[in-house]
Design an enzyme around this catalytic site. Structure first.
Site, PDB file in Angstrom:
ATOM      1  CE  LYS A 136      -3.604  -0.570   2.483  1.00 49.75           C
ATOM      2  NZ  LYS A 136      -4.547  -0.682   3.621  1.00 49.75           N
ATOM      3  CE  LYS A 196      -3.368  -3.348  10.069  1.00 48.61           C
ATOM      4  NZ  LYS A 196      -3.709  -2.222   9.179  1.00 48.61           N
ATOM      5  CB  THR A 217      -9.458   5.470   5.064  1.00 48.78           C
ATOM      6  OG1 THR A 217      -8.289   5.565   5.878  1.00 48.78           O
ATOM      7  CG2 THR A 217      -9.455   4.142   4.345  1.00 48.78           C
ATOM      8  CG  ASN A 232     -12.600   6.237   9.922  1.00 46.81           C
ATOM      9  OD1 ASN A 232     -12.206   6.188   8.758  1.00 46.81           O
ATOM     10  ND2 ASN A 232     -12.279   7.224  10.723  1.00 46.81           N
TER      11      ASN A 232
HETATM   12  P1  NAD Z   1     -14.716   0.590  12.104  1.00 49.34           P
HETATM   13  O1  NAD Z   1     -14.566  -0.298  13.306  1.00 49.34           O
HETATM   14  O2  NAD Z   1     -14.793   2.045  12.260  1.00 49.34           O
HETATM   15  O3  NAD Z   1     -16.008   0.133  11.271  1.00 49.34           O
HETATM   16  C1  NAD Z   1     -16.266  -1.176  10.892  1.00 49.34           C
HETATM   17  C2  NAD Z   1     -17.719  -1.218  10.429  1.00 49.34           C
HETATM   18  O4  NAD Z   1     -17.996  -2.481   9.850  1.00 49.34           O
HETATM   19  C3  NAD Z   1     -18.729  -1.034  11.554  1.00 49.34           C
HETATM   20  O5  NAD Z   1     -19.812  -0.265  11.055  1.00 49.34           O
HETATM   21  C4  NAD Z   1     -19.180  -2.460  11.843  1.00 49.34           C
HETATM   22  O6  NAD Z   1     -20.486  -2.501  12.436  1.00 49.34           O
HETATM   23  C5  NAD Z   1     -19.177  -3.002  10.460  1.00 49.34           C
HETATM   24  N1  NAD Z   1     -19.127  -4.454  10.361  1.00 49.34           N
HETATM   25  C6  NAD Z   1     -18.385  -5.334  11.037  1.00 49.34           C
HETATM   26  N2  NAD Z   1     -18.624  -6.586  10.617  1.00 49.34           N
HETATM   27  C7  NAD Z   1     -19.532  -6.474   9.614  1.00 49.34           C
HETATM   28  C8  NAD Z   1     -20.181  -7.402   8.778  1.00 49.34           C
HETATM   29  N3  NAD Z   1     -19.916  -8.704   8.861  1.00 49.34           N
HETATM   30  N4  NAD Z   1     -21.065  -6.925   7.877  1.00 49.34           N
HETATM   31  C9  NAD Z   1     -21.325  -5.604   7.767  1.00 49.34           C
HETATM   32  N5  NAD Z   1     -20.740  -4.685   8.527  1.00 49.34           N
HETATM   33  C10 NAD Z   1     -19.862  -5.120   9.451  1.00 49.34           C
HETATM   34  O7  NAD Z   1     -13.512   0.173  11.130  1.00 49.34           O
HETATM   35  P2  NAD Z   1     -12.894   1.026   9.934  1.00 49.34           P
HETATM   36  O8  NAD Z   1     -11.789   1.837  10.456  1.00 49.34           O
HETATM   37  O9  NAD Z   1     -13.988   1.698   9.182  1.00 49.34           O
HETATM   38  O10 NAD Z   1     -12.248  -0.135   9.073  1.00 49.34           O
HETATM   39  C11 NAD Z   1     -13.009  -0.925   8.169  1.00 49.34           C
HETATM   40  C12 NAD Z   1     -12.064  -1.698   7.272  1.00 49.34           C
HETATM   41  O11 NAD Z   1     -11.234  -0.772   6.569  1.00 49.34           O
HETATM   42  C13 NAD Z   1     -11.111  -2.670   7.934  1.00 49.34           C
HETATM   43  O12 NAD Z   1     -10.886  -3.749   7.049  1.00 49.34           O
HETATM   44  C14 NAD Z   1      -9.844  -1.860   8.092  1.00 49.34           C
HETATM   45  O13 NAD Z   1      -8.688  -2.670   8.167  1.00 49.34           O
HETATM   46  C15 NAD Z   1      -9.870  -1.090   6.806  1.00 49.34           C
HETATM   47  N6  NAD Z   1      -9.073   0.139   6.805  1.00 49.34           N
HETATM   48  C16 NAD Z   1      -9.303   1.137   7.680  1.00 49.34           C
HETATM   49  C17 NAD Z   1      -8.542   2.301   7.614  1.00 49.34           C
HETATM   50  C18 NAD Z   1      -8.811   3.486   8.516  1.00 49.34           C
HETATM   51  O14 NAD Z   1      -8.171   4.528   8.304  1.00 49.34           O
HETATM   52  N7  NAD Z   1      -9.736   3.402   9.467  1.00 49.34           N
HETATM   53  C19 NAD Z   1      -7.528   2.414   6.663  1.00 49.34           C
HETATM   54  C20 NAD Z   1      -7.314   1.369   5.773  1.00 49.34           C
HETATM   55  C21 NAD Z   1      -8.102   0.246   5.850  1.00 49.34           C
END
Ligand code: NAD
Length: 425
Positions: free
Chosen positions: A102, A114, A198, A229
């Site tokens: 990435k 990580k 993101t 997020n």
């Molecule tokens: P978060 O905890 O803020 O949100 C996760 C969301 O997914 C929540 O709304 C949760 O209820 C929902 N969820 C969980 N399991 C689910 C399912 N089976 N079906 C539907 N919804 C479900 O997490 P985030 O920061 O938004 O991260 C989400 C993804 O993005 C992860 O894979 C994370 O690794 C990736 N990511 C996040 C960032 C960042 O800056 N936050 C950056 C790169 C990648």
């Protein structure tokens, strides 16, 4: 946003194997030598620690903490810390390698790392979480460092945890070291624009892809899985640019409105409802939340967890474009099915790199001792994301491969060339 425990996923494929499969294909296309292939395949460092924590009831509970540095060839390792009950070494290794690719895709001077702690923050008090973060930081004191390994938030962690991490690390060094971690609260040296970064990158790459596919944003529809997020920001920013968001989902279920969901209302509802969309009235609840992935929409944004698009449902996907907000939402076996159907997938290592890009800006600002405006942050990250999309798109044309393999080709080529210049032992 508080951590919400992911639902169990059926037929979960191994995320490390999924990543390695793509890596292997890209390495072959690139004609990577076996020596360099082996260097890039293996994580540089893997640390597992036991963290005994005094819980609020006075009893000691031992948690497992993991940190993996996949590569530090391009610079210090960079990568989030995941607090989740099911986090395991294979997953952390895969996510660490993803971070290497990435950072290389968006051309920022970082390697990949990580971390994870196996715990359920939903069942822990703030005090217990704080003690866990501080213990994890001390256990990793020789691993972390602004020039060595720079953690950030991931699932289950946020600015609050990063502040504790920075404080603990700083105490151990007898001075404030705010560049040791990113995703900090603004007052502690966090960057403007980091929270939405993101989701913003998902929006920028989605629009760039739509341009290539000749999809008019003002006539396009979209479904977003995950409303944390990444998902909620992506939904909001895509809606602002004309797309109609027909469905959103979180752990409580999926919500569908054929006329489009008002995302601002959905966010306000979630924020006033303990972080979930449960009983959201702006849309109908789907009987099966996984049906969101199979809706008749132009753009699908999986932004929740890994391995949700698999051989079990890939042939039922109707979207023309998938933009991967989450890490690893598509299993390697599903790739071929999507390719056969002519669906463009903007892969995770490109689509969700906006977060790490602004993390990099946070680190740059901390080292400069200077704060950029939100406008400057957004402008620079938009440019990086658009450039990265264009590079990957060019590689996909040049090597006649799907965007995912093209992204790996761009990334692996960069790391391999740097390694060759730097040399080994
Ligand atoms: P978060 O905890 O803020 O949100 C996760 C969301 O997914 C929540 O709304 C949760 O209820 C929902 N969820 C969980 N399991 C689910 C399912 N089976 N079906 C539907 N919804 C479900 O997490 P985030 O920061 O938004 O991260 C989400 C993804 O993005 C992860 O894979 C994370 O690794 C990736 N990511 C996040 C960032 C960042 O800056 N936050 C950056 C790169 C990648």
């Amino acid at each position: 946003m508080a951590y919400i425990e992911p639902a169990p996923i059926k037929d979960k494929e191994n995320p490390l194997e999924s990543m390695m499969e793509r890596f292997h294909i890209a390495a072959e296309k690139l004609g990577l030598s076996e020596e360099v292939y082996n260097v890039l395949k293996n994580p540089a460092k893997q640390v597992i620690v036991s963290l005994p924590i005094t819980m609020d009831n006075g009893k000691i509970k031992v948690f497992e903490g993991i940190r993996v540095i996949h590569s530090n060839i391009l610079g210090p390792a960079k990568g989030g810390i995941r607090f989740a009950p099911d986090v395991h070494l294979d997953e952390v290794r895969a996510l660490a390698a993803w971070m290497t690719w990435k950072c290389a895709v968006v051309d920022i001077p970082y390697g990949g790392g990580k971390g994870g702690v196996r715990c359920n923050p939903r069942e822990m008090s703030a005090g217990e979480i704080e003690r866990l973060v501080r213990a994890y930081t001390l256990a990793m004191i020789d691993v972390f460092g602004p020039d060595k390994d720079i953690p950030a938030p991931d699932m289950g962690t946020g600015p609050r945890e990063m502040a504790w991490l920075m404080d603990e690390y700083s105490k151990a060094h007898g001075m404030t070291v705010n560049a040791v971690v990113t995703g900090k609260p603004l007052v502690l040296g966090g960057s403007l624009g980091r929270t939405e970064a993101t989701g913003r990158g998902v929006m920028v790459t989605a629009l760039a892809a739509m341009q290539k596919l000749k999809i008019n944003p003002f006539q396009a529809t979209c479904a977003v899985q995950g409303f944390g997020n990444v998902g909620s920001w992506a939904a909001l920013l895509l809606e602002e640019r004309g797309l109609r968001i027909l469905a959103i989902s979180d752990i409580s279920g999926a919500y569908f409105n054929p006329n489009g969901i008002n995302i601002q209302e959905a966010i306000a509802y979630r924020d006033s409802n303990k972080g979930t969309l449960e009983n959201f009235t702006g849309a109908e609840k789907l009987a099966d939340a996984m049906d969101l992935l199979e809706l008749e929409v132009d753009v699908l944004v999986p932004a929740a967890v890994e391995d949700v698009i698999t051989i079990a449902n890939a042939d039922k996907i109707k979207a023309k474009l998938i933009v991967e907000g989450a890490n690893g939402p598509t299993s390697a076996k599903a790739d071929a099915i999507l390719n056969d159907k002519g669906i463009m997938a903007v892969p995770d290592i490109l689509a969700n790199a906006g977060g790490v890009t602004v993390s990099y800006f946070e680190w740059v600002q901390n080292r400069l001792g200077y704060k950029w405006t939100a406008e400057r942050v957004n402008r620079r990250s938009d440019r990086i994301m658009k450039d990265a999309f264009d590079h990957v798109y060019e590689a996909s044309v040049k090597y006649k491969v799907p965007m995912r393999i093209a992204a790996y080709i761009v990334a692996i080529d960069k790391v391999a060339k740097t390694y060759t210049f730097r040399g080994g032992f």
